[in-house]
Design a protein around this motif. Structure first.
Motif, PDB file in Angstrom:
ATOM      1  N   ILE A 121      -8.167   8.362 -15.209  1.00 53.66           N
ATOM      2  CA  ILE A 121      -8.373   8.594 -13.414  1.00 53.66           C
ATOM      3  C   ILE A 121      -7.587   7.349 -13.594  1.00 53.66           C
ATOM      4  CG2 ILE A 121     -10.370   6.672 -12.139  1.00 53.66           C
ATOM      5  CD1 ILE A 121     -12.163   8.391 -14.020  1.00 53.66           C
ATOM      6  N   MET A 122      -6.759   7.946 -12.431  1.00 49.42           N
ATOM      7  CA  MET A 122      -5.677   6.192 -12.122  1.00 49.42           C
ATOM      8  C   MET A 122      -5.764   5.415 -11.544  1.00 49.42           C
ATOM      9  SD  MET A 122      -2.251   9.357 -11.917  1.00 49.42           S
ATOM     10  CE  MET A 122      -0.715   8.045 -11.364  1.00 49.42           C
ATOM     11  N   ASP A 123      -6.586   4.841 -11.710  1.00 47.06           N
ATOM     12  CA  ASP A 123      -6.816   3.413 -10.671  1.00 47.06           C
ATOM     13  C   ASP A 123      -5.868   1.735 -11.056  1.00 47.06           C
ATOM     14  OD1 ASP A 123      -8.729   3.026 -12.656  1.00 47.06           O
ATOM     15  OD2 ASP A 123      -9.901   2.608 -11.598  1.00 47.06           O
ATOM     16  N   GLY A 124      -4.930   2.019 -12.285  1.00 44.12           N
ATOM     17  CA  GLY A 124      -4.684   0.839 -13.107  1.00 44.12           C
ATOM     18  C   GLY A 124      -3.514   1.182 -12.307  1.00 44.12           C
ATOM     19  N   HIS A 125      -2.472  -0.354 -13.569  1.00 46.89           N
ATOM     20  CA  HIS A 125      -1.153  -0.162 -13.055  1.00 46.89           C
ATOM     21  C   HIS A 125      -0.674   1.184 -12.898  1.00 46.89           C
ATOM     22  CE1 HIS A 125       2.495  -2.430 -13.889  1.00 46.89           C
ATOM     23  NE2 HIS A 125       2.924  -1.362 -14.097  1.00 46.89           N
ATOM     24  N   THR A 126      -0.786   2.056 -12.944  1.00 42.94           N
ATOM     25  CA  THR A 126       0.660   3.384 -12.726  1.00 42.94           C
ATOM     26  C   THR A 126       0.313   4.059 -11.776  1.00 42.94           C
ATOM     27  OG1 THR A 126      -0.503   4.557 -14.426  1.00 42.94           O
ATOM     28  CG2 THR A 126       0.969   3.982 -15.575  1.00 42.94           C
ATOM     29  N   SER A 127       1.534   3.955 -10.849  1.00 44.05           N
ATOM     30  CA  SER A 127       0.965   4.919  -9.510  1.00 44.05           C
ATOM     31  C   SER A 127       1.713   6.461  -9.730  1.00 44.05           C
ATOM     32  CB  SER A 127       1.919   4.255  -8.726  1.00 44.05           C
ATOM     33  OG  SER A 127       3.106   3.999  -8.749  1.00 44.05           O
ATOM     34  N   GLU A 128       2.127   6.531 -10.640  1.00 42.44           N
ATOM     35  CA  GLU A 128       2.859   8.381 -10.924  1.00 42.44           C
ATOM     36  C   GLU A 128       2.484   8.725 -11.954  1.00 42.44           C
ATOM     37  OE1 GLU A 128       6.755   9.200  -8.658  1.00 42.44           O
ATOM     38  OE2 GLU A 128       5.523  10.612  -7.823  1.00 42.44           O
ATOM     39  N   HIS A 129       2.018  10.245 -11.717  1.00 38.10           N
ATOM     40  CA  HIS A 129       2.427  11.234 -13.072  1.00 38.10           C
ATOM     41  C   HIS A 129       3.704  11.764 -13.633  1.00 38.10           C
ATOM     42  CE1 HIS A 129      -0.476  13.358 -16.286  1.00 38.10           C
ATOM     43  NE2 HIS A 129      -1.049  12.856 -16.077  1.00 38.10           N
ATOM     44  N   TRP A 131      -7.798  10.246   5.135  1.00 39.88           N
ATOM     45  CA  TRP A 131      -7.930   9.214   4.071  1.00 39.88           C
ATOM     46  C   TRP A 131      -8.241   9.249   2.431  1.00 39.88           C
ATOM     47  CZ3 TRP A 131     -10.906   5.938   0.951  1.00 39.88           C
ATOM     48  CH2 TRP A 131     -10.902   4.798   0.794  1.00 39.88           C
ATOM     49  N   ALA A 132      -7.584   8.953   2.294  1.00 39.41           N
ATOM     50  CA  ALA A 132      -8.348   8.632   0.275  1.00 39.41           C
ATOM     51  C   ALA A 132      -8.171   7.583  -0.035  1.00 39.41           C
ATOM     52  CB  ALA A 132      -6.644   9.180  -0.407  1.00 39.41           C
ATOM     53  N   PRO A 133      -8.719   7.103  -0.687  1.00 31.46           N
ATOM     54  CA  PRO A 133      -9.359   5.789  -1.832  1.00 31.46           C
ATOM     55  C   PRO A 133      -7.792   5.184  -2.836  1.00 31.46           C
ATOM     56  CG  PRO A 133     -10.845   7.493  -2.187  1.00 31.46           C
ATOM     57  CD  PRO A 133     -10.489   7.651  -1.773  1.00 31.46           C
ATOM     58  N   HIS A 134      -7.895   4.336  -2.488  1.00 32.55           N
ATOM     59  CA  HIS A 134      -6.485   3.902  -3.744  1.00 32.55           C
ATOM     60  C   HIS A 134      -7.030   2.229  -4.112  1.00 32.55           C
ATOM     61  CE1 HIS A 134      -2.320   2.392  -4.778  1.00 32.55           C
ATOM     62  NE2 HIS A 134      -2.225   4.029  -4.636  1.00 32.55           N
ATOM     63  N   PRO A 135      -6.223   1.859  -4.907  1.00 37.37           N
ATOM     64  CA  PRO A 135      -6.759   0.299  -5.500  1.00 37.37           C
ATOM     65  C   PRO A 135      -6.346  -0.500  -5.076  1.00 37.37           C
ATOM     66  CG  PRO A 135      -5.683   1.566  -6.867  1.00 37.37           C
ATOM     67  CD  PRO A 135      -5.985   2.698  -6.106  1.00 37.37           C
ATOM     68  N   LYS A 136      -4.871  -0.327  -3.948  1.00 34.09           N
ATOM     69  CA  LYS A 136      -3.969  -1.018  -4.043  1.00 34.09           C
ATOM     70  C   LYS A 136      -3.713  -1.407  -2.200  1.00 34.09           C
ATOM     71  CE  LYS A 136      -0.479  -2.804  -7.151  1.00 34.09           C
ATOM     72  NZ  LYS A 136       0.798  -2.001  -8.111  1.00 34.09           N
ATOM     73  N   SER A 137      -3.706  -2.295  -1.934  1.00 27.47           N
ATOM     74  CA  SER A 137      -2.911  -2.267  -0.594  1.00 27.47           C
ATOM     75  C   SER A 137      -1.757  -1.329  -0.193  1.00 27.47           C
ATOM     76  CB  SER A 137      -2.714  -3.691   0.259  1.00 27.47           C
ATOM     77  OG  SER A 137      -2.541  -3.345   1.285  1.00 27.47           O
ATOM     78  N   ILE A 138      -1.751  -0.711   1.038  1.00 25.24           N
ATOM     79  CA  ILE A 138      -0.633   0.798   0.877  1.00 25.24           C
ATOM     80  C   ILE A 138      -0.573   0.833   2.152  1.00 25.24           C
ATOM     81  CG2 ILE A 138      -0.472   3.436   0.985  1.00 25.24           C
ATOM     82  CD1 ILE A 138      -0.314   1.824  -2.098  1.00 25.24           C
ATOM     83  N   PRO A 139       1.062   0.560   2.503  1.00 22.29           N
ATOM     84  CA  PRO A 139       1.972   0.776   3.776  1.00 22.29           C
ATOM     85  C   PRO A 139       1.284   2.303   4.675  1.00 22.29           C
ATOM     86  CG  PRO A 139       3.433   1.110   2.297  1.00 22.29           C
ATOM     87  CD  PRO A 139       2.251   1.211   1.815  1.00 22.29           C
ATOM     88  N   HIS A 140       1.270   2.507   6.049  1.00 20.20           N
ATOM     89  CA  HIS A 140       0.885   2.948   6.844  1.00 20.20           C
ATOM     90  C   HIS A 140       2.379   4.088   7.299  1.00 20.20           C
ATOM     91  CE1 HIS A 140      -1.597  -0.823   7.670  1.00 20.20           C
ATOM     92  NE2 HIS A 140      -2.610   0.399   7.601  1.00 20.20           N
TER      93      HIS A 140
END
Lengths: 317, 317, 317
Positions: free
Chosen positions: C84-92, B172-181
């Motif tokens: 540190i991609m903890d904002g709006h963008t989800s892919e680099h 498991w890794a951290p993430h700011p958003k709610s992500i599916p399983h």
């Protein structure tokens, strides 16, 4: 055929239906006719059946296919004449049509009405301007006032029932939103052009454009109209008189099994999308009398026949 | 294969991996198999890898390809049974699936969960309804609960490492958003089906669906789990217990070089898109141990194998 | 040619124009060159001419064609280094470019500037990052600072006029919105590279980037510049000095018939889309002196020449 803006652009509807049914039996017959030629489908509005039936039809003819969803992919278009373009729109239809004509051999257009101002909608501004400024043939994929590809598919579907001179009822249905007149307009025109036995049933206040329905009997009582009917074609439309409005009308116009029992074991038709249990009950839509899947399938052959006629540019093949 | 909704629709995973690797060597081997047939890819959500790997795979098989981005291009769909459709939705899945089945030979669908209500998401309403009402094969391009094309590609990638019975950690890794399983669900199922040596590491509160992880050891301390690992598969997911929530958990679960040093010189895997320096540090993602590009490449052969199996409709070729 | 980011990526512009005109006469000459290869066109912004001319050009070369409208179809992209991609963008972009390079053989990109911060826009972040991280050739379909496909088409169009060493005026035009500098930048570069006789006319405050316009005479009085002109190239751009601003400038810079009468019966050019009766009067745009349709047509051959050169990867064919 040099364009397909209206069902009346098919010169001999009876012959066209016959030829389309032959084409349906051998859909790859003209699979190289469109080779090296390109169709662009321009959508100002959502589309499922039209989008894909037209694509498959074009593919069957060997055409290259491109889709343009205007709102997501290109510039907002201006349709005014002599306009000082200092507002929201950034490209004039005159250039857009020239550009598309430079890159493509056929342009198909879908643009719904605003349903705010009758005079404006009746001018069918988007379709007519494409037709005016493009130098290649235009195909109507539903405009502010007409949906002839649907009505041609409906004509083919009715012919396939093999019912001899069927009594057809175009029956208004309830709907929560303001819906265009294009489908009923073209359906009525098609029936008249084909000499079909059509009556219309709608509540008071929902009479269609009288220049289109002239000569057709209109019932304001639904059940009376259903007597001896062979085909019930259900469809909502907003008011034409109180233009674009959803009137506080008796909502008891949904088609159910009890109403279908009043008919001559009638077939049920609808162009889709359909709001289940608002326009028609599940039991009717899912019954063996429902022709909706045939209507869907015949959209492909209708579009293919039209594009074939335009590509060959002769009355019949 | 008659459909591909779950990784378990591949009857013999070991044989499938072997055959897919053969196909990868000769990707144009079946380039006329799909001739005259058409795939439609239906997207309810964004897609990059799935969108294009499935397209290229279909192209390699000679299929016609059509894309439908639902929100931008067609009507809002209704999935309820016996619904009175007087609200926002204007077309029922029953008709939409019939229409797509009329025009296409294969339907691929992507639809993410809402992550609001577990019972609803577990029903996988969109995928299951497409499967119920379509009359042509359905391919899962990531549903509310599963992403089997990704996991099949991962299985191929793991095989390509040639590591003998690798110890795999799904971390498991951290993430700011709610992500599916969907990705971890299918990855765990795939590993179990292939008899791989898998353990899972996640913080307390992030245990996956126990009906899926039964029999798999779950660590709540990450570093302990990394001992002797040959492959670290990093992935965020939201809480399953506190459904869809991002818990105020220890954020020190990002993969960095120090953690990779605890392993047996492990390979790093991630399905992408990945949030750099949140899920994993640049140094790990960009290292020679990273398998992300292979995973990307194997998405094509995974999709191509699945469509090949469906088109031939026999267990193996 | 290994990439096409700037007009200067064409090593010998004179020869390229000559070859492109030959290709225009026989557009299907290399119709199998791209067989088995695939182009993806990545759009961060609206497009009509570029979208379709590039598509038709690729089709003429036998390439497979895929379109990606970023905002509607995929994940929001990150372009920062070590972010540190903890904002709006989800892919680099690093992964996105790797993914597209895995599935496609050519990547074409359109990304406009923000016009908020000059230093940022001058870095041309999106195009440059695609170029940095992709492992396949990149084609500029208009970036923050350049639109070389347009300018190459313009060079071909100017050559087609057969005017001997024409005097060309690049004339600023009014516009209600803040507009990029990419078209005038590339047009000036192209004219310098081709040794054309160019002057620029714009109001004070609207001078273009002096590193680009060095050596070119700039008039702040429009009418003076039109004397003996053979070609008027009209175009709006926002201020470069007061970066991105629409200044409260004299609006009397629209091109009308009276101004055209000051010239040597000059041809009129514009890259489109054009705001009628703001940038130029209907009478000029619709006159026989207008070259806009030729410019549109030459976009196809310009794109086709560029992709041909990249696919063969030799200086000329």
């Amino acid at each position: 055929m040099k364009k397909f803006l209206s069902i009346s652009d098919i010169p001999d509807l009876d012959k066209a239906i016959k030829n389309a049914l032959e084409l349906k039996e051998d859909s790859m017959k003209f699979s190289t006719l469109g080779k090296g030629k390109n169709l662009v489908m321009v959508f100002f509005n959502p589309s499922l059946r039209t989008r894909f039936s037209t694509k498959i039809a074009a593919q069957n003819l060997g055409l290259g296919i491109t889709t343009l969803d205007v709102a997501q992919q290109t510039w907002p278009l201006e349709f005014g004449l002599n306009t000082i373009m200092d507002g929201h729109t950034s490209e004039h239809i005159k250039e857009a049509a020239m550009v598309l004509s430079s890159y493509f051999d056929l342009i198909a257009v879908r643009s719904f009405p605003q349903l705010k101002n009758r005079d404006i909608d009746l001018k069918d501004v988007v379709l007519k301007n494409f037709s005016k400024y493009a130098t290649v043939p235009i195909i109507n994929m539903e405009s502010a006032t007409a949906h002839p590809l649907q009505s041609f598919a409906d004509a083919i579907t009715i012919r396939e029932t093999k019912i001899n001179n069927p009594k057809i009822v175009l029956s208004w249905a309830p709907h929560p939103k303001s819906i265009p007149h294009s489908v009923p307009n073209s359906f009525v025109k098609m029936c008249k052009q084909a000499g079909m036995n059509l009556v219309i049933a709608n509540p008071p206040g929902y009479d269609l454009d009288p220049t289109i329905t002239s000569g057709i009997k209109v019932f304001h009582h639904q059940e009376e109209s259903f007597e001896n009917a062979d085909i019930i074609y259900s469809k909502n439309w907003s008011s034409y008189e109180s233009y674009g409005q959803v009137l506080p009308t008796d909502q008891n116009w949904m088609i159910d099994l009890a109403k279908m029992d009043l008919t001559n074991r009638a077939k049920f038709m609808h162009c889709l999308p359909v709001r289940r249990n608002v326009v028609v009950e599940d039991e009717v839509l899912d019954s063996e009398h429902s022709l909706i899947q045939r209507q869907v399938q015949n959209r492909t052959v209708a579009a293919q026949y039209v594009m074939h006629q335009i590509l060959t540019n002769v009355p019949t093949y």
